[in-house]
Design a protein around this motif. Structure first.
Motif, PDB file in Angstrom:
ATOM      1  N   GLU A   4       0.867  -1.184   0.000  1.00 33.70           N
ATOM      2  CA  GLU A   4       0.000   0.000   0.000  1.00 33.70           C
ATOM      3  C   GLU A   4       0.896   1.223   0.000  1.00 33.70           C
ATOM      4  OE1 GLU A   4      -3.368   0.016   2.750  1.00 33.70           O
ATOM      5  OE2 GLU A   4      -2.810  -2.034   3.294  1.00 33.70           O
ATOM      6  N   VAL A   5       0.610   2.161  -0.886  1.00 37.48           N
ATOM      7  CA  VAL A   5       1.417   3.368  -1.003  1.00 37.48           C
ATOM      8  C   VAL A   5       0.656   4.561  -0.432  1.00 37.48           C
ATOM      9  CG1 VAL A   5       2.640   4.888  -2.610  1.00 37.48           C
ATOM     10  CG2 VAL A   5       2.498   2.432  -3.055  1.00 37.48           C
ATOM     11  N   ASN A   6       1.346   5.313   0.392  1.00 30.27           N
ATOM     12  CA  ASN A   6       0.803   6.522   1.018  1.00 30.27           C
ATOM     13  C   ASN A   6      -0.477   6.270   1.823  1.00 30.27           C
ATOM     14  OD1 ASN A   6       2.892   8.202   0.105  1.00 30.27           O
ATOM     15  ND2 ASN A   6       1.879   8.480  -1.867  1.00 30.27           N
ATOM     16  N   PRO A   7      -0.531   5.188   2.619  1.00 26.00           N
ATOM     17  CA  PRO A   7      -1.681   5.021   3.513  1.00 26.00           C
ATOM     18  C   PRO A   7      -1.569   5.996   4.678  1.00 26.00           C
ATOM     19  CG  PRO A   7      -0.057   3.361   4.009  1.00 26.00           C
ATOM     20  CD  PRO A   7       0.466   4.105   2.793  1.00 26.00           C
ATOM     21  N   ALA A   8      -2.693   6.286   5.301  1.00 25.11           N
ATOM     22  CA  ALA A   8      -2.688   7.120   6.504  1.00 25.11           C
ATOM     23  C   ALA A   8      -2.326   6.221   7.695  1.00 25.11           C
ATOM     24  CB  ALA A   8      -4.051   7.757   6.715  1.00 25.11           C
ATOM     25  N   LEU A   9      -1.147   6.437   8.257  1.00 23.20           N
ATOM     26  CA  LEU A   9      -0.673   5.614   9.363  1.00 23.20           C
ATOM     27  C   LEU A   9      -0.763   6.410  10.665  1.00 23.20           C
ATOM     28  CD1 LEU A   9       2.526   4.083   7.695  1.00 23.20           C
ATOM     29  CD2 LEU A   9       0.268   3.019   7.942  1.00 23.20           C
ATOM     30  N   PRO A  10      -1.408   5.873  11.690  1.00 24.48           N
ATOM     31  CA  PRO A  10      -1.487   6.591  12.970  1.00 24.48           C
ATOM     32  C   PRO A  10      -0.124   6.734  13.605  1.00 24.48           C
ATOM     33  CG  PRO A  10      -2.291   4.345  13.203  1.00 24.48           C
ATOM     34  CD  PRO A  10      -2.084   4.559  11.735  1.00 24.48           C
ATOM     35  N   ALA A  11       0.059   7.777  14.401  1.00 25.12           N
ATOM     36  CA  ALA A  11       1.345   8.024  15.062  1.00 25.12           C
ATOM     37  C   ALA A  11       1.752   6.852  15.939  1.00 25.12           C
ATOM     38  CB  ALA A  11       1.263   9.307  15.891  1.00 25.12           C
ATOM     39  N   SER A  12       0.784   6.137  16.459  1.00 28.09           N
ATOM     40  CA  SER A  12       1.069   5.006  17.354  1.00 28.09           C
ATOM     41  C   SER A  12       1.807   3.871  16.645  1.00 28.09           C
ATOM     42  CB  SER A  12      -0.229   4.473  17.959  1.00 28.09           C
ATOM     43  OG  SER A  12      -1.122   4.058  16.941  1.00 28.09           O
ATOM     44  N   THR A  13       1.744   3.866  15.312  1.00 31.97           N
ATOM     45  CA  THR A  13       2.430   2.820  14.545  1.00 31.97           C
ATOM     46  C   THR A  13       3.912   2.783  14.868  1.00 31.97           C
ATOM     47  OG1 THR A  13       0.863   3.085  12.718  1.00 31.97           O
ATOM     48  CG2 THR A  13       2.936   1.965  12.218  1.00 31.97           C
ATOM     49  N   PHE A  14       4.500   3.959  15.117  1.00 32.92           N
ATOM     50  CA  PHE A  14       5.942   4.047  15.292  1.00 32.92           C
ATOM     51  C   PHE A  14       6.332   4.333  16.741  1.00 32.92           C
ATOM     52  CE2 PHE A  14       4.652   5.440  11.058  1.00 32.92           C
ATOM     53  CZ  PHE A  14       5.215   4.420  10.308  1.00 32.92           C
ATOM     54  N   GLN A  15       5.408   4.107  17.637  1.00 37.30           N
ATOM     55  CA  GLN A  15       5.707   4.222  19.061  1.00 37.30           C
ATOM     56  C   GLN A  15       6.040   2.841  19.608  1.00 37.30           C
ATOM     57  OE1 GLN A  15       2.187   6.034  20.695  1.00 37.30           O
ATOM     58  NE2 GLN A  15       2.627   8.034  19.792  1.00 37.30           N
ATOM     59  N   PHE A  16       7.030   2.787  20.483  1.00 35.50           N
ATOM     60  CA  PHE A  16       7.435   1.506  21.049  1.00 35.50           C
ATOM     61  C   PHE A  16       7.453   1.600  22.565  1.00 35.50           C
ATOM     62  CE2 PHE A  16      10.467  -1.555  22.705  1.00 35.50           C
ATOM     63  CZ  PHE A  16      10.044  -2.724  22.080  1.00 35.50           C
ATOM     64  N   LYS A  17       6.851   0.616  23.209  1.00 37.15           N
ATOM     65  CA  LYS A  17       6.844   0.522  24.656  1.00 37.15           C
ATOM     66  C   LYS A  17       7.544  -0.764  25.052  1.00 37.15           C
ATOM     67  CE  LYS A  17       3.805   0.490  28.717  1.00 37.15           C
ATOM     68  NZ  LYS A  17       2.393   0.516  29.186  1.00 37.15           N
ATOM     69  N   VAL A  18       8.513  -0.649  25.929  1.00 36.55           N
ATOM     70  CA  VAL A  18       9.264  -1.826  26.366  1.00 36.55           C
ATOM     71  C   VAL A  18       8.316  -2.800  27.066  1.00 36.55           C
ATOM     72  CG1 VAL A  18      11.138  -2.672  27.825  1.00 36.55           C
ATOM     73  CG2 VAL A  18      11.368  -0.486  26.631  1.00 36.55           C
ATOM     74  N   PRO A  19       8.216  -4.035  26.587  1.00 37.22           N
ATOM     75  CA  PRO A  19       7.313  -5.012  27.212  1.00 37.22           C
ATOM     76  C   PRO A  19       7.681  -5.272  28.673  1.00 37.22           C
ATOM     77  CG  PRO A  19       8.024  -5.771  25.058  1.00 37.22           C
ATOM     78  CD  PRO A  19       8.866  -4.580  25.387  1.00 37.22           C
ATOM     79  N   SER A  20       6.682  -5.520  29.467  1.00 37.09           N
ATOM     80  CA  SER A  20       6.902  -5.805  30.884  1.00 37.09           C
ATOM     81  C   SER A  20       7.810  -7.010  31.055  1.00 37.09           C
ATOM     82  CB  SER A  20       5.553  -6.063  31.571  1.00 37.09           C
ATOM     83  OG  SER A  20       5.740  -6.407  32.924  1.00 37.09           O
ATOM     84  N   GLY A  21       8.845  -6.864  31.863  1.00 34.43           N
ATOM     85  CA  GLY A  21       9.754  -7.961  32.150  1.00 34.43           C
ATOM     86  C   GLY A  21      10.915  -8.077  31.205  1.00 34.43           C
ATOM     87  N   ALA A  22      10.918  -7.321  30.110  1.00 31.99           N
ATOM     88  CA  ALA A  22      12.004  -7.412  29.142  1.00 31.99           C
ATOM     89  C   ALA A  22      13.225  -6.640  29.636  1.00 31.99           C
ATOM     90  CB  ALA A  22      11.553  -6.853  27.797  1.00 31.99           C
ATOM     91  N   ASP A  23      14.393  -7.164  29.350  1.00 27.75           N
ATOM     92  CA  ASP A  23      15.642  -6.467  29.677  1.00 27.75           C
ATOM     93  C   ASP A  23      15.895  -5.350  28.678  1.00 27.75           C
ATOM     94  OD1 ASP A  23      16.196  -8.220  31.810  1.00 27.75           O
ATOM     95  OD2 ASP A  23      17.179  -9.657  30.474  1.00 27.75           O
ATOM     96  N   LEU A  24      16.310  -4.181  29.177  1.00 23.96           N
ATOM     97  CA  LEU A  24      16.583  -3.031  28.309  1.00 23.96           C
ATOM     98  C   LEU A  24      18.080  -2.760  28.288  1.00 23.96           C
ATOM     99  CD1 LEU A  24      15.678  -0.619  26.594  1.00 23.96           C
ATOM    100  CD2 LEU A  24      15.367   0.670  28.718  1.00 23.96           C
ATOM    101  N   ILE A  25      18.631  -2.747  27.068  1.00 23.66           N
ATOM    102  CA  ILE A  25      20.058  -2.451  26.879  1.00 23.66           C
ATOM    103  C   ILE A  25      20.171  -1.149  26.105  1.00 23.66           C
ATOM    104  CG2 ILE A  25      22.219  -3.252  25.865  1.00 23.66           C
ATOM    105  CD1 ILE A  25      21.137  -6.105  26.117  1.00 23.66           C
ATOM    106  N   ARG A  26      20.854  -0.166  26.685  1.00 22.50           N
ATOM    107  CA  ARG A  26      21.043   1.113  26.012  1.00 22.50           C
ATOM    108  C   ARG A  26      22.441   1.165  25.418  1.00 22.50           C
ATOM    109  NH1 ARG A  26      17.981   2.608  30.651  1.00 22.50           N
ATOM    110  NH2 ARG A  26      16.039   3.712  30.104  1.00 22.50           N
ATOM    111  N   GLN A  27      22.501   1.546  24.148  1.00 17.26           N
ATOM    112  CA  GLN A  27      23.802   1.625  23.472  1.00 17.26           C
ATOM    113  C   GLN A  27      24.070   3.036  22.978  1.00 17.26           C
ATOM    114  OE1 GLN A  27      23.734  -1.350  20.369  1.00 17.26           O
ATOM    115  NE2 GLN A  27      24.105  -3.031  21.790  1.00 17.26           N
TER     116      GLN A  27
END
Length: 210
Positions: free
Chosen positions: A187-210
């Motif tokens: 699909e070309v040029n669909p209207a994508l909600p801003a939430s599409t590109f938001q990421f929330k770290v899942p509960s219990g997952a280890d977070l590594i910052r680089q």
């Protein structure tokens, strides 16, 4: 790969059959401001110790919005996500329950994602890549992108277009590993909600910052 990144894989502005890969890339970057598709990725490592090369196949979905936002969701055989929100690049491995967080500006640069999803225009791509037309094959027009920064792990990327629609990526890294992505259901040029590109770290997952 059907009409596309079909992106990073997605502009289906029909070009003439005589269009070169570079012309198709320019039209794609200019006209495809957002897109989504499904993809199949085949990764083949170079043979070792006389053994035949082995291929691994995965599949999932891809979405992008220029400039600088994209999302790869791998669904088979393992669940993984790569999300760029414009400032941060997130890599999530569900099997390891691990999230890696990196600054997007430092992580992208000369990457396949920059070619098909992040760059705002062709001039921005030419700052990071040497671009050259390749012979037509498989019914697609091809352009080869070679990073100007020789310190990265990427050796080259070939981008295949059907008209102005992105249909394939062939990625060769500095270790001789080849990754081929084919895009479909574009699909070309669909209207994508801003939430599409938001990421929330899942509960219990280890977070590594680089």
């Amino acid at each position: 790969m059907t009409r596309l990144i079909a992106s990073v894989a997605l502009a289906v502005m029909a070009a003439s059959a005589a269009a070169t890969g570079l012309e198709s890339l320019e039209a794609f970057v200019k006209n495809a401001k957002s897109g989504r598709a499904e993809f199949t990725q085949t990764v083949t490592a170079p043979p070792r110790d006389g053994q035949a090369a082995r291929a691994k196949v995965s599949s999932g979905s891809f979405e992008f919005q220029r400039p600088g936002r994209f999302r790869f969701d791998y669904k088979k055989p393992f669940v993984q996500s790569i999300v760029a929100d414009g400032e941060t690049l997130w890599l999530y491995d569900a099997d390891l329950s691990q999230v890696t967080q990196r600054q997007q500006a430092q992580a992208l640069g000369s990457t396949p994602a920059a070619l098909v999803a992040a760059a705002p225009d062709l001039r921005a791509l030419q700052a990071d890549f040497a671009l050259e037309n390749q012979p037509e094959r498989d019914g697609l027009q091809w352009v080869k992108a070679t990073p100007k920064n020789k310190d990265g792990q990427l050796q080259s990327v070939q981008v295949g277009f059907q008209g102005d629609a992105l249909a394939a990526l062939e990625i060769l890294d500095s270790f001789g590993q080849r990754s081929v992505l084919r895009f479909g259901k574009v699909e070309v040029n669909p209207a994508l909600p801003a939430s599409t590109f938001q990421f929330k770290v899942p509960s219990g997952a280890d977070l590594i910052r680089q």
